[in-house]
Design a protein around this motif. Sequence first.
Motif, PDB file in Angstrom:
ATOM      1  N   PRO A  47      18.135  29.802   5.139  1.00  0.00           N
ATOM      2  CA  PRO A  47      17.753  29.024   5.863  1.00  0.00           C
ATOM      3  C   PRO A  47      18.479  28.751   7.017  1.00  0.00           C
ATOM      4  CG  PRO A  47      19.360  28.091   3.816  1.00  0.00           C
ATOM      5  CD  PRO A  47      18.812  29.294   4.012  1.00  0.00           C
ATOM      6  N   GLU A  48      19.469  29.381   7.216  1.00  0.00           N
ATOM      7  CA  GLU A  48      21.234  29.055   8.288  1.00  0.00           C
ATOM      8  C   GLU A  48      20.175  29.383   9.371  1.00  0.00           C
ATOM      9  OE1 GLU A  48      22.823  32.827  10.476  1.00  0.00           O
ATOM     10  OE2 GLU A  48      23.875  32.583   7.931  1.00  0.00           O
ATOM     11  N   LEU A  49      19.189  30.246   9.327  1.00  0.00           N
ATOM     12  CA  LEU A  49      18.284  31.076  10.694  1.00  0.00           C
ATOM     13  C   LEU A  49      17.431  29.019  11.570  1.00  0.00           C
ATOM     14  CD1 LEU A  49      17.111  33.584  12.288  1.00  0.00           C
ATOM     15  CD2 LEU A  49      14.891  32.891  10.698  1.00  0.00           C
ATOM     16  N   VAL A  50      17.739  28.125  11.083  1.00  0.00           N
ATOM     17  CA  VAL A  50      17.681  27.319  12.584  1.00  0.00           C
ATOM     18  C   VAL A  50      19.123  26.841  13.311  1.00  0.00           C
ATOM     19  CG1 VAL A  50      17.232  24.706  12.213  1.00  0.00           C
ATOM     20  CG2 VAL A  50      15.405  26.377  11.062  1.00  0.00           C
ATOM     21  N   GLN A  51      20.019  26.878  12.558  1.00  0.00           N
ATOM     22  CA  GLN A  51      21.626  27.296  12.980  1.00  0.00           C
ATOM     23  C   GLN A  51      21.844  27.876  14.176  1.00  0.00           C
ATOM     24  OE1 GLN A  51      24.148  25.776   9.812  1.00  0.00           O
ATOM     25  NE2 GLN A  51      25.110  24.220  10.686  1.00  0.00           N
ATOM     26  N   SER A  52      21.388  29.704  13.518  1.00  0.00           N
ATOM     27  CA  SER A  52      21.903  30.502  14.612  1.00  0.00           C
ATOM     28  C   SER A  52      20.643  30.570  15.324  1.00  0.00           C
ATOM     29  CB  SER A  52      21.436  32.117  13.688  1.00  0.00           C
ATOM     30  OG  SER A  52      22.032  32.166  12.689  1.00  0.00           O
ATOM     31  N   ALA A  53      19.760  30.164  15.574  1.00  0.00           N
ATOM     32  CA  ALA A  53      19.125  30.316  16.467  1.00  0.00           C
ATOM     33  C   ALA A  53      19.819  28.959  17.341  1.00  0.00           C
ATOM     34  CB  ALA A  53      17.388  29.654  16.482  1.00  0.00           C
ATOM     35  N   ARG A  54      19.199  27.170  16.843  1.00  0.00           N
ATOM     36  CA  ARG A  54      20.213  26.742  18.043  1.00  0.00           C
ATOM     37  C   ARG A  54      21.656  26.866  18.615  1.00  0.00           C
ATOM     38  NH1 ARG A  54      23.795  22.042  16.370  1.00  0.00           N
ATOM     39  NH2 ARG A  54      23.714  22.941  14.265  1.00  0.00           N
ATOM     40  N   PHE A  55      22.972  27.167  17.815  1.00  0.00           N
ATOM     41  CA  PHE A  55      23.954  28.091  18.206  1.00  0.00           C
ATOM     42  C   PHE A  55      24.076  29.091  19.326  1.00  0.00           C
ATOM     43  CE2 PHE A  55      25.792  26.717  13.601  1.00  0.00           C
ATOM     44  CZ  PHE A  55      26.635  25.443  14.430  1.00  0.00           C
ATOM     45  N   ASN A  56      22.882  29.653  18.466  1.00  0.00           N
ATOM     46  CA  ASN A  56      23.057  31.139  19.908  1.00  0.00           C
ATOM     47  C   ASN A  56      22.485  30.162  21.450  1.00  0.00           C
ATOM     48  OD1 ASN A  56      22.908  33.984  21.185  1.00  0.00           O
ATOM     49  ND2 ASN A  56      20.667  33.599  20.622  1.00  0.00           N
ATOM     50  N   ARG A  57      21.736  29.239  21.183  1.00  0.00           N
ATOM     51  CA  ARG A  57      20.989  28.459  22.444  1.00  0.00           C
ATOM     52  C   ARG A  57      22.318  27.543  22.990  1.00  0.00           C
ATOM     53  NH1 ARG A  57      16.986  30.341  25.199  1.00  0.00           N
ATOM     54  NH2 ARG A  57      16.858  28.064  27.258  1.00  0.00           N
ATOM     55  N   GLU A  58      23.453  27.398  22.634  1.00  0.00           N
ATOM     56  CA  GLU A  58      24.188  26.488  23.140  1.00  0.00           C
ATOM     57  C   GLU A  58      25.204  27.298  23.139  1.00  0.00           C
ATOM     58  OE1 GLU A  58      25.669  24.373  19.801  1.00  0.00           O
ATOM     59  OE2 GLU A  58      24.141  22.835  19.297  1.00  0.00           O
ATOM     60  N   PHE A  59      24.855  29.001  22.735  1.00  0.00           N
ATOM     61  CA  PHE A  59      26.718  29.835  23.047  1.00  0.00           C
ATOM     62  C   PHE A  59      25.872  30.552  24.986  1.00  0.00           C
ATOM     63  CE2 PHE A  59      27.086  34.895  23.642  1.00  0.00           C
ATOM     64  CZ  PHE A  59      28.029  34.853  23.992  1.00  0.00           C
ATOM     65  N   LEU A  60      24.954  30.576  24.972  1.00  0.00           N
ATOM     66  CA  LEU A  60      24.144  30.678  25.825  1.00  0.00           C
ATOM     67  C   LEU A  60      24.598  29.638  26.895  1.00  0.00           C
ATOM     68  CD1 LEU A  60      20.566  31.629  27.486  1.00  0.00           C
ATOM     69  CD2 LEU A  60      21.480  29.556  28.317  1.00  0.00           C
ATOM     70  N   GLY A  61      24.742  28.292  26.893  1.00  0.00           N
ATOM     71  CA  GLY A  61      25.237  27.491  27.663  1.00  0.00           C
ATOM     72  C   GLY A  61      26.547  27.467  28.167  1.00  0.00           C
ATOM     73  N   ARG A  62      27.373  27.384  27.334  1.00  0.00           N
ATOM     74  CA  ARG A  62      28.262  27.356  27.627  1.00  0.00           C
ATOM     75  C   ARG A  62      28.824  29.432  28.283  1.00  0.00           C
ATOM     76  NH1 ARG A  62      28.357  26.254  22.441  1.00  0.00           N
ATOM     77  NH2 ARG A  62      29.781  28.118  20.835  1.00  0.00           N
ATOM     78  N   ARG A  65      27.787  28.334  31.932  1.00  0.00           N
ATOM     79  CA  ARG A  65      28.640  27.211  32.823  1.00  0.00           C
ATOM     80  C   ARG A  65      30.036  28.088  32.894  1.00  0.00           C
ATOM     81  NH1 ARG A  65      25.270  23.674  29.469  1.00  0.00           N
ATOM     82  NH2 ARG A  65      27.497  24.047  27.301  1.00  0.00           N
ATOM     83  N   HIS A  66      30.569  28.235  32.161  1.00  0.00           N
ATOM     84  CA  HIS A  66      31.787  29.392  32.050  1.00  0.00           C
ATOM     85  C   HIS A  66      31.627  30.103  33.708  1.00  0.00           C
ATOM     86  CE1 HIS A  66      36.163  31.276  32.406  1.00  0.00           C
ATOM     87  NE2 HIS A  66      35.120  32.694  32.582  1.00  0.00           N
ATOM     88  N   LEU A  67      30.749  31.059  33.254  1.00  0.00           N
ATOM     89  CA  LEU A  67      30.581  31.684  34.708  1.00  0.00           C
ATOM     90  C   LEU A  67      30.290  31.666  35.643  1.00  0.00           C
ATOM     91  CD1 LEU A  67      28.957  34.845  32.734  1.00  0.00           C
ATOM     92  CD2 LEU A  67      30.832  34.974  32.942  1.00  0.00           C
ATOM     93  N   ALA A  68      29.306  30.322  35.955  1.00  0.00           N
ATOM     94  CA  ALA A  68      28.923  29.814  37.302  1.00  0.00           C
ATOM     95  C   ALA A  68      30.009  29.169  38.071  1.00  0.00           C
ATOM     96  CB  ALA A  68      27.156  29.250  37.224  1.00  0.00           C
ATOM     97  N   CYS A 242      28.714  33.257  16.777  1.00  0.00           N
ATOM     98  CA  CYS A 242      28.160  32.438  18.302  1.00  0.00           C
ATOM     99  C   CYS A 242      28.967  31.420  18.770  1.00  0.00           C
ATOM    100  CB  CYS A 242      26.683  32.631  18.752  1.00  0.00           C
ATOM    101  SG  CYS A 242      25.590  32.166  17.890  1.00  0.00           S
ATOM    102  N   SER A 243      28.763  30.376  17.087  1.00  0.00           N
ATOM    103  CA  SER A 243      29.311  29.522  17.300  1.00  0.00           C
ATOM    104  C   SER A 243      30.390  28.990  17.806  1.00  0.00           C
ATOM    105  CB  SER A 243      28.686  28.490  15.628  1.00  0.00           C
ATOM    106  OG  SER A 243      29.821  29.535  14.679  1.00  0.00           O
ATOM    107  N   GLN A 244      31.723  29.828  17.266  1.00  0.00           N
ATOM    108  CA  GLN A 244      33.310  29.911  17.624  1.00  0.00           C
ATOM    109  C   GLN A 244      33.112  30.881  18.762  1.00  0.00           C
ATOM    110  OE1 GLN A 244      34.749  31.619  13.896  1.00  0.00           O
ATOM    111  NE2 GLN A 244      33.569  30.073  13.096  1.00  0.00           N
ATOM    112  N   TRP A 245      32.776  30.712  19.517  1.00  0.00           N
ATOM    113  CA  TRP A 245      32.960  31.581  20.859  1.00  0.00           C
ATOM    114  C   TRP A 245      33.377  29.822  22.007  1.00  0.00           C
ATOM    115  CZ3 TRP A 245      31.685  31.111  26.414  1.00  0.00           C
ATOM    116  CH2 TRP A 245      32.471  32.259  27.262  1.00  0.00           C
ATOM    117  N   ARG A 246      34.151  28.975  22.347  1.00  0.00           N
ATOM    118  CA  ARG A 246      34.491  28.890  23.093  1.00  0.00           C
ATOM    119  C   ARG A 246      33.769  27.497  22.794  1.00  0.00           C
ATOM    120  NH1 ARG A 246      36.486  30.869  29.028  1.00  0.00           N
ATOM    121  NH2 ARG A 246      37.310  32.893  28.525  1.00  0.00           N
ATOM    122  N   PRO A 247      34.028  27.341  21.489  1.00  0.00           N
ATOM    123  CA  PRO A 247      33.610  25.663  20.883  1.00  0.00           C
ATOM    124  C   PRO A 247      33.383  24.850  21.342  1.00  0.00           C
ATOM    125  CG  PRO A 247      35.192  26.702  19.294  1.00  0.00           C
ATOM    126  CD  PRO A 247      35.445  27.577  20.256  1.00  0.00           C
ATOM    127  N   GLY A 248      34.444  24.120  22.282  1.00  0.00           N
ATOM    128  CA  GLY A 248      34.502  22.627  22.683  1.00  0.00           C
ATOM    129  C   GLY A 248      33.924  21.846  22.629  1.00  0.00           C
TER     130      GLY A 248
END
Length: 266
Positions: A47-62, A65-68, A242-248
């Motif tokens: 069931p964590e797969l939904v969380q994985s998808a969302r957290f991976n998307r949030e990681f992309l955003g973080r 944003r840092h790189l740009a 991925c949820s713990q990469w600079r979670p903010g």
Amino acid sequence: MLSGVDELTALDTSVAHSARLWNYLLGGTDNFPADRAAAEQVLAFLPELVQSARFNREFLGRAVRHLAGEAGVRQFLDLGSGLPTAANTHEVAQSVAPDCRVVYVDHDPMVLLHARALLTSDPAGATDYLEADVRDPVSVLAAADRTLDFDRPVAVMLLGILNFVVDDDQARQIVTALTAAVPVGSYLVVSHPTREVNPEAVDRAVAMWNDSGAAPMAVRDPADLARFFEGWQLLEPGLVTCSQWRPGGNDETPVSEYAAVARKSA
């Protein structure tokens, strides 16, 4: 180049596809019964797969944003980009720096059609889409050269794509070819499923997926993933779920998707 009608005709909707399954998990509608059935089968024991998808998307955003922002990157090569959804790479990057240039790469016809319709750039920057396979990095780089300047830093983004290159040597060769083409000051961004959090459930999920007739996938442990970054400087906090990469302030619940960002310093 296939027309839109030909591309849709070429789709095999009877077999689940990772981009469409991920779209379903993120709440999208660009998927078919086979994708939804595969997702629900996996969710029954992972069931964590939904969380994985969302957290991976949030990681992309973080990461973007840092790189740009702080890192000052203005060019992004996003491989295995998947179906467009909210907060795509170019949208995040250009919200920070409108002159960012982004090239998306995928080889799924449905992704191509949506990309053409939806991936519009800020006029100050550029957004392009390549129908290409990550397994052919030479062709990817040659085509991306029409939009990106490989004499300037580029962020090479490989989120949820290297797991579909099941041979370890081939996966490392792909990363080596892509990263050798970018100059010092460039960045490598990777996310990849692992067995670290829910090993038994992940093993069942991968076995089910690989038996379905869909493109086979592999999981790798953190030591294997770390090899993709050899010779590069990992940004803090290193290779983590991925949820713990600079979670903010975001949810830091561990999931079976690890991620890291590294800088080419030599």
